[in-house]
Design a protein around this motif. Structure first.
Motif, PDB file in Angstrom:
ATOM      1  N   LEU A   9       4.323   3.392  16.720  1.00 26.13           N
ATOM      2  CA  LEU A   9       3.635   3.882  15.517  1.00 26.13           C
ATOM      3  C   LEU A   9       2.429   4.751  15.832  1.00 26.13           C
ATOM      4  CD1 LEU A   9       3.847   0.598  13.403  1.00 26.13           C
ATOM      5  CD2 LEU A   9       5.264   2.631  13.145  1.00 26.13           C
ATOM      6  N   TYR A  10       2.426   5.390  16.998  1.00 27.50           N
ATOM      7  CA  TYR A  10       1.305   6.291  17.277  1.00 27.50           C
ATOM      8  C   TYR A  10       1.727   7.706  17.609  1.00 27.50           C
ATOM      9  CZ  TYR A  10       2.064   5.412  22.287  1.00 27.50           C
ATOM     10  OH  TYR A  10       2.614   5.307  23.540  1.00 27.50           O
ATOM     11  N   GLU A  11       3.013   7.992  17.712  1.00 28.59           N
ATOM     12  CA  GLU A  11       3.457   9.367  17.901  1.00 28.59           C
ATOM     13  C   GLU A  11       4.883   9.497  17.400  1.00 28.59           C
ATOM     14  OE1 GLU A  11       3.669  10.511  22.011  1.00 28.59           O
ATOM     15  OE2 GLU A  11       5.174   9.029  22.471  1.00 28.59           O
ATOM     16  N   GLY A  12       5.335  10.729  17.219  1.00 25.35           N
ATOM     17  CA  GLY A  12       6.709  10.980  16.800  1.00 25.35           C
ATOM     18  C   GLY A  12       6.755  11.737  15.482  1.00 25.35           C
ATOM     19  N   GLY A  13       7.961  11.968  15.015  1.00 24.53           N
ATOM     20  CA  GLY A  13       8.140  12.684  13.757  1.00 24.53           C
ATOM     21  C   GLY A  13       9.589  13.053  13.548  1.00 24.53           C
ATOM     22  N   PHE A  47      -4.806   7.075  12.021  1.00 26.45           N
ATOM     23  CA  PHE A  47      -4.742   7.630  10.668  1.00 26.45           C
ATOM     24  C   PHE A  47      -3.852   6.786   9.757  1.00 26.45           C
ATOM     25  CE2 PHE A  47      -5.680  11.324  13.356  1.00 26.45           C
ATOM     26  CZ  PHE A  47      -6.894  11.688  12.793  1.00 26.45           C
ATOM     27  N   GLY A  48      -2.889   6.067  10.329  1.00 20.55           N
ATOM     28  CA  GLY A  48      -1.969   5.287   9.514  1.00 20.55           C
ATOM     29  C   GLY A  48      -2.027   3.792   9.713  1.00 20.55           C
ATOM     30  N   PHE A  49      -2.526   3.346  10.887  1.00 23.60           N
ATOM     31  CA  PHE A  49      -2.426   1.924  11.195  1.00 23.60           C
ATOM     32  C   PHE A  49      -3.679   1.337  11.839  1.00 23.60           C
ATOM     33  CE2 PHE A  49       1.856   3.567  10.924  1.00 23.60           C
ATOM     34  CZ  PHE A  49       2.432   2.664  10.045  1.00 23.60           C
ATOM     35  N   GLU A  54     -13.684  -4.353   8.594  1.00 25.11           N
ATOM     36  CA  GLU A  54     -14.128  -3.431   7.551  1.00 25.11           C
ATOM     37  C   GLU A  54     -12.939  -2.826   6.791  1.00 25.11           C
ATOM     38  OE1 GLU A  54     -17.166  -4.172  10.441  1.00 25.11           O
ATOM     39  OE2 GLU A  54     -15.183  -3.333  10.755  1.00 25.11           O
ATOM     40  N   VAL A  55     -11.900  -2.467   7.520  1.00 29.37           N
ATOM     41  CA  VAL A  55     -10.701  -1.909   6.889  1.00 29.37           C
ATOM     42  C   VAL A  55     -10.084  -2.961   5.969  1.00 29.37           C
ATOM     43  CG1 VAL A  55      -8.344  -1.122   7.349  1.00 29.37           C
ATOM     44  CG2 VAL A  55     -10.231  -0.212   8.691  1.00 29.37           C
ATOM     45  N   ALA A  56      -9.995  -4.193   6.438  1.00 27.02           N
ATOM     46  CA  ALA A  56      -9.441  -5.271   5.616  1.00 27.02           C
ATOM     47  C   ALA A  56     -10.277  -5.484   4.361  1.00 27.02           C
ATOM     48  CB  ALA A  56      -9.361  -6.558   6.424  1.00 27.02           C
ATOM     49  N   THR A  57     -11.592  -5.411   4.499  1.00 28.61           N
ATOM     50  CA  THR A  57     -12.493  -5.636   3.369  1.00 28.61           C
ATOM     51  C   THR A  57     -12.323  -4.583   2.279  1.00 28.61           C
ATOM     52  OG1 THR A  57     -14.120  -6.720   4.776  1.00 28.61           O
ATOM     53  CG2 THR A  57     -14.918  -5.864   2.687  1.00 28.61           C
ATOM     54  N   ASN A  58     -12.169  -3.309   2.686  1.00 32.47           N
ATOM     55  CA  ASN A  58     -12.063  -2.262   1.659  1.00 32.47           C
ATOM     56  C   ASN A  58     -10.617  -1.896   1.311  1.00 32.47           C
ATOM     57  OD1 ASN A  58     -11.172  -0.333   3.524  1.00 32.47           O
ATOM     58  ND2 ASN A  58     -13.228   0.452   3.889  1.00 32.47           N
ATOM     59  N   GLY A  59      -9.642  -2.578   1.908  1.00 37.51           N
ATOM     60  CA  GLY A  59      -8.242  -2.405   1.518  1.00 37.51           C
ATOM     61  C   GLY A  59      -7.609  -1.093   1.903  1.00 37.51           C
ATOM     62  N   THR A  60      -8.050  -0.496   3.014  1.00 37.93           N
ATOM     63  CA  THR A  60      -7.493   0.795   3.421  1.00 37.93           C
ATOM     64  C   THR A  60      -6.600   0.686   4.651  1.00 37.93           C
ATOM     65  OG1 THR A  60      -9.496   1.278   4.688  1.00 37.93           O
ATOM     66  CG2 THR A  60      -9.388   2.126   2.429  1.00 37.93           C
ATOM     67  N   GLY A  61      -6.109  -0.490   4.967  1.00 34.95           N
ATOM     68  CA  GLY A  61      -5.260  -0.660   6.146  1.00 34.95           C
ATOM     69  C   GLY A  61      -3.808  -0.300   5.879  1.00 34.95           C
ATOM     70  N   ASN A  62      -3.088  -0.052   6.944  1.00 38.23           N
ATOM     71  CA  ASN A  62      -1.648   0.227   6.891  1.00 38.23           C
ATOM     72  C   ASN A  62      -1.289   1.372   5.944  1.00 38.23           C
ATOM     73  OD1 ASN A  62      -0.926  -1.733   8.812  1.00 38.23           O
ATOM     74  ND2 ASN A  62      -1.034  -3.320   7.252  1.00 38.23           N
ATOM     75  N   ARG A 103       8.166  -4.409   8.442  1.00 32.68           N
ATOM     76  CA  ARG A 103       6.894  -4.571   7.721  1.00 32.68           C
ATOM     77  C   ARG A 103       7.065  -4.304   6.230  1.00 32.68           C
ATOM     78  NH1 ARG A 103       2.598  -1.966  12.056  1.00 32.68           N
ATOM     79  NH2 ARG A 103       2.877  -3.601  13.625  1.00 32.68           N
ATOM     80  N   GLN A 104       7.933  -3.368   5.870  1.00 29.74           N
ATOM     81  CA  GLN A 104       8.195  -3.121   4.450  1.00 29.74           C
ATOM     82  C   GLN A 104       8.837  -4.350   3.794  1.00 29.74           C
ATOM     83  OE1 GLN A 104       7.154  -0.865   2.456  1.00 29.74           O
ATOM     84  NE2 GLN A 104       6.521   0.759   3.831  1.00 29.74           N
TER      85      GLN A 104
END
Length: 129
Positions: A9-13, A47-49, A54-62, A103-104
């Motif tokens: 989950l850190y490179e590719g496309g 950028f995605g994961f 802090e990320v958990a607290t403000n809900g911007t994870g995953n 994960r989905q």
């Protein structure tokens, strides 16, 4: 829909030839079982994961998973316009994409929100990190 990335989950496309779905669509037509294929890109790496307290607290994870989920909503809204059936969406992930599919399956308390009815996890799975 094909969800792919390689390298954890850190490179590719989707630009790589191995993720070109033209051949599999052609084979589905030849078998008289035509399908619509969607190959997506989503945010990777930090950028995605990214994850922290802090990320958990403000809900911007995953956010990468959220990108995928937004595409699934878009497919549900538009697939009929292409002759598809919104009740027959299968998500297919290869490598880290298989991990993303796992994960989905567990995201949002296991809700699928009727965005897909089946999954294919190839070389990655539900218990991968």
């Amino acid at each position: 829909m094909l969800i792919t990335s390689r390298g954890g989950l850190y490179e590719g496309g989707t630009q790589g030839q191995r993720y070109n779905l033209s051949r599999i669509v052609q084979k589905s037509v030849e078998a008289n079982k035509p399908m619509i294929a969607v190959s997506i890109n989503y945010r990777l790496s930090a950028f995605g994961f990214i994850w922290s307290k802090e990320v958990a607290t403000n809900g911007t994870g995953n956010i990468g998973l959220r990108d995928q989920r937004l595409v699934l909503h878009g497919i549900q809204e538009n697939i009929a316009g292409f002759g598809g059936d919104s009740t027959k969406v299968t998500v297919w992930g290869e490598n880290a994409g298989g991990i993303a599919i796992g994960r989905q399956l567990t995201a949002y308390g296991g809700r699928d929100d009727k965005l897909f009815c089946a999954t294919i996890m190839e070389s990655g799975g539900l218990l991968e990190r």
